[in-house]
Design a protein around this motif. Structure first.
Motif, PDB file in Angstrom:
ATOM      1  N   ILE A  66      23.344 104.237  43.099  1.00  0.00           N
ATOM      2  CA  ILE A  66      24.410 103.275  42.815  1.00  0.00           C
ATOM      3  C   ILE A  66      25.186 103.065  44.104  1.00  0.00           C
ATOM      4  O   ILE A  66      25.517 104.037  44.795  1.00  0.00           O
ATOM      5  CB  ILE A  66      25.346 103.793  41.711  1.00  0.00           C
ATOM      6  CG1 ILE A  66      24.558 103.917  40.393  1.00  0.00           C
ATOM      7  CG2 ILE A  66      26.537 102.862  41.516  1.00  0.00           C
ATOM      8  CD1 ILE A  66      25.360 104.486  39.254  1.00  0.00           C
ATOM      9  N   PRO A  67      25.446 101.827  44.472  1.00  0.00           N
ATOM     10  CA  PRO A  67      26.111 101.576  45.753  1.00  0.00           C
ATOM     11  C   PRO A  67      27.511 102.186  45.809  1.00  0.00           C
ATOM     12  O   PRO A  67      28.240 102.174  44.822  1.00  0.00           O
ATOM     13  CB  PRO A  67      26.170 100.043  45.834  1.00  0.00           C
ATOM     14  CG  PRO A  67      26.088  99.593  44.416  1.00  0.00           C
ATOM     15  CD  PRO A  67      25.190 100.579  43.735  1.00  0.00           C
ATOM     16  N   SER A  68      27.850 102.713  46.961  1.00  0.00           N
ATOM     17  CA  SER A  68      29.198 103.248  47.156  1.00  0.00           C
ATOM     18  C   SER A  68      30.187 102.112  47.322  1.00  0.00           C
ATOM     19  O   SER A  68      29.807 100.951  47.530  1.00  0.00           O
ATOM     20  CB  SER A  68      29.219 104.139  48.407  1.00  0.00           C
ATOM     21  OG  SER A  68      28.980 103.338  49.567  1.00  0.00           O
ATOM     22  N   THR A  69      31.448 102.432  47.235  1.00  0.00           N
ATOM     23  CA  THR A  69      32.493 101.420  47.419  1.00  0.00           C
ATOM     24  C   THR A  69      32.397 100.797  48.808  1.00  0.00           C
ATOM     25  O   THR A  69      32.639  99.602  48.980  1.00  0.00           O
ATOM     26  CB  THR A  69      33.877 102.049  47.220  1.00  0.00           C
ATOM     27  OG1 THR A  69      33.934 102.650  45.917  1.00  0.00           O
ATOM     28  CG2 THR A  69      34.972 101.002  47.327  1.00  0.00           C
ATOM     29  N   HIS A  70      32.018 101.593  49.802  1.00  0.00           N
ATOM     30  CA  HIS A  70      31.898 101.075  51.166  1.00  0.00           C
ATOM     31  C   HIS A  70      30.815  99.996  51.253  1.00  0.00           C
ATOM     32  O   HIS A  70      30.945  99.042  52.030  1.00  0.00           O
ATOM     33  CB  HIS A  70      31.597 102.213  52.144  1.00  0.00           C
ATOM     34  CG  HIS A  70      32.776 103.100  52.404  1.00  0.00           C
ATOM     35  ND1 HIS A  70      33.085 104.157  51.586  1.00  0.00           N
ATOM     36  CD2 HIS A  70      33.737 103.067  53.379  1.00  0.00           C
ATOM     37  CE1 HIS A  70      34.177 104.764  52.042  1.00  0.00           C
ATOM     38  NE2 HIS A  70      34.592 104.130  53.133  1.00  0.00           N
ATOM     39  N   THR A  71      29.753 100.162  50.450  1.00  0.00           N
ATOM     40  CA  THR A  71      28.710  99.133  50.433  1.00  0.00           C
ATOM     41  C   THR A  71      29.269  97.817  49.918  1.00  0.00           C
ATOM     42  O   THR A  71      28.992  96.749  50.476  1.00  0.00           O
ATOM     43  CB  THR A  71      27.532  99.588  49.554  1.00  0.00           C
ATOM     44  OG1 THR A  71      26.997 100.805  50.065  1.00  0.00           O
ATOM     45  CG2 THR A  71      26.433  98.525  49.529  1.00  0.00           C
ATOM     46  N   CYS A  72      30.055  97.892  48.858  1.00  0.00           N
ATOM     47  CA  CYS A  72      30.673  96.678  48.308  1.00  0.00           C
ATOM     48  C   CYS A  72      31.624  96.045  49.324  1.00  0.00           C
ATOM     49  O   CYS A  72      31.635  94.818  49.511  1.00  0.00           O
ATOM     50  CB  CYS A  72      31.445  96.999  47.032  1.00  0.00           C
ATOM     51  SG  CYS A  72      30.461  97.757  45.719  1.00  0.00           S
ATOM     52  N   PRO A 131      39.867  96.808  41.295  1.00  0.00           N
ATOM     53  CA  PRO A 131      39.377  98.197  41.179  1.00  0.00           C
ATOM     54  C   PRO A 131      38.567  98.645  42.388  1.00  0.00           C
ATOM     55  O   PRO A 131      38.584  99.826  42.748  1.00  0.00           O
ATOM     56  CB  PRO A 131      38.507  98.151  39.915  1.00  0.00           C
ATOM     57  CG  PRO A 131      39.034  97.009  39.115  1.00  0.00           C
ATOM     58  CD  PRO A 131      39.442  95.995  40.138  1.00  0.00           C
ATOM     59  N   VAL A 132      37.855  97.723  43.038  1.00  0.00           N
ATOM     60  CA  VAL A 132      37.071  98.071  44.222  1.00  0.00           C
ATOM     61  C   VAL A 132      38.002  98.428  45.377  1.00  0.00           C
ATOM     62  O   VAL A 132      37.800  99.432  46.077  1.00  0.00           O
ATOM     63  CB  VAL A 132      36.143  96.917  44.626  1.00  0.00           C
ATOM     64  CG1 VAL A 132      35.310  97.302  45.856  1.00  0.00           C
ATOM     65  CG2 VAL A 132      35.222  96.535  43.470  1.00  0.00           C
ATOM     66  N   GLN A 180      38.402 107.407  45.262  1.00  0.00           N
ATOM     67  CA  GLN A 180      37.811 107.714  43.967  1.00  0.00           C
ATOM     68  C   GLN A 180      36.715 106.692  43.651  1.00  0.00           C
ATOM     69  O   GLN A 180      36.967 105.485  43.707  1.00  0.00           O
ATOM     70  CB  GLN A 180      38.877 107.683  42.865  1.00  0.00           C
ATOM     71  CG  GLN A 180      39.930 108.757  42.996  1.00  0.00           C
ATOM     72  CD  GLN A 180      39.337 110.153  42.885  1.00  0.00           C
ATOM     73  OE1 GLN A 180      38.480 110.411  42.045  1.00  0.00           O
ATOM     74  NE2 GLN A 180      39.792 111.057  43.740  1.00  0.00           N
ATOM     75  N   PRO A 181      35.515 107.140  43.333  1.00  0.00           N
ATOM     76  CA  PRO A 181      34.420 106.190  43.072  1.00  0.00           C
ATOM     77  C   PRO A 181      34.655 105.395  41.797  1.00  0.00           C
ATOM     78  O   PRO A 181      35.337 105.845  40.877  1.00  0.00           O
ATOM     79  CB  PRO A 181      33.196 107.098  42.941  1.00  0.00           C
ATOM     80  CG  PRO A 181      33.751 108.414  42.500  1.00  0.00           C
ATOM     81  CD  PRO A 181      35.091 108.551  43.175  1.00  0.00           C
ATOM     82  N   LEU A 182      34.068 104.205  41.770  1.00  0.00           N
ATOM     83  CA  LEU A 182      34.111 103.388  40.565  1.00  0.00           C
ATOM     84  C   LEU A 182      33.271 104.040  39.470  1.00  0.00           C
ATOM     85  O   LEU A 182      32.255 104.680  39.751  1.00  0.00           O
ATOM     86  CB  LEU A 182      33.569 101.983  40.844  1.00  0.00           C
ATOM     87  CG  LEU A 182      34.402 101.107  41.785  1.00  0.00           C
ATOM     88  CD1 LEU A 182      33.590  99.892  42.224  1.00  0.00           C
ATOM     89  CD2 LEU A 182      35.680 100.649  41.089  1.00  0.00           C
ATOM     90  N   GLU A 183      33.706 103.883  38.243  1.00  0.00           N
ATOM     91  CA  GLU A 183      32.956 104.436  37.111  1.00  0.00           C
ATOM     92  C   GLU A 183      32.180 103.310  36.430  1.00  0.00           C
ATOM     93  O   GLU A 183      32.767 102.466  35.755  1.00  0.00           O
ATOM     94  CB  GLU A 183      33.903 105.116  36.116  1.00  0.00           C
ATOM     95  CG  GLU A 183      34.595 106.347  36.696  1.00  0.00           C
ATOM     96  CD  GLU A 183      35.428 107.083  35.668  1.00  0.00           C
ATOM     97  OE1 GLU A 183      35.359 106.700  34.473  1.00  0.00           O
ATOM     98  OE2 GLU A 183      36.144 108.017  36.039  1.00  0.00           O
TER      99      GLU A 183
END
Length: 242
Positions: A81-87, A103-104, A112-115
């Protein structure tokens, strides 16, 4: 000797027997229909997420390859699952103030990672490896459907054991060339069976290996003498080698 039962009793008993017969099969027919229905399988039911991510927009609209976000799909059992940094690689420059992406941005700020809610999932007692399927010619859309047409992601297939076994029993119907693995629009050719058999040779899937694909241990791998797994209130006992 006088009659104990009236003549109508014969008709009444026949109605009861016929009703019991059809009632029995009707009951299990309803059970089976519910078992196969979206209510149970969740097939074609969109899964709402904290961030309404659209595969349709990112894949069809922007042409982003599956592996950009699911970077482990070729090397790991889990696609990733892509990390927030990828987004934020893109969204630090695009749609920077969009409310739906709040939320991103919060995830990036807090660490804190997205759920995300899981859409496709097999039971805990089933072993599934993305990488081996991709390496042996099974494309993304074969299991996940036309993700490039999903504004919100939903499950395309039941992932029931019978559905998986159908492919394991005749993989030549679904294997595709390596360059088509991530092509969402790929469709089997009219001569797919012949092409598929040749692809099985190219992927070094021997007759012995084809036979092994039908073994229970391919998906139900046992690592301990005994494992007890509780799934939805049911206790499954698994026995394996020491």
């Amino acid at each position: 000797m006088p009659q104990i039962f009236r003549k109508s009793s014969n008709t009444f008993s026949r109605v009861i027997l016929v009703g019991a017969f059809f009632g029995f099969f009707g009951f299990w027919g309803v059970v089976y229909a519910i078992y196969r229905s979206p209510y149970t399988t969740e097939v074609n039911v969109p899964r709402f997420q904290e961030v309404p991510f659209s595969h349709e927009h990112h894949v069809s609209g922007l042409g982003i390859d599956c592996r950009y976000c699911h970077s482990q799909v070729e090397t790991s059992a889990f696609a990733g699952i892509p990390s927030t940094h990828t987004c934020m690689t893109c969204h630090s420059h695009l749609w920077t103030d969009a409310p739906m992406l709040a939320p991103v941005r919060e995830s990036l700020a807090t660490g804190q990672p997205l759920e995300w809610k899981r859409v496709n999932q097999v039971p805990d007692f089933v072993f599934f490896d993305h990488s081996i399927h991709v390496q042996k010619g099974i494309g993304c859309s074969s299991c996940h459907g036309r993700v490039d047409k999903m504004p919100l992601t939903w499950k395309a297939h039941s992932l029931y054991m019978r559905w998986c076994v159908d492919c394991h029993e005749a993989p030549e119907k679904r294997v595709r060339p390596k360059e088509q693995i991530f092509n969402m629009a790929w469709e089997p050719a009219p001569d797919q069976i012949e092409r598929g058999r040749q692809l099985l040779k190219d992927y070094h899937i021997s007759k012995q290996r084809l036979q092994q694909l039908r073994d229970c241990s391919i998906c139900h791998r046992l690592t301990g003498k005994r494992q007890t797994i509780e799934v939805k209130g049911l206790i499954w006992l698994r026995f394996g080698q020491s």
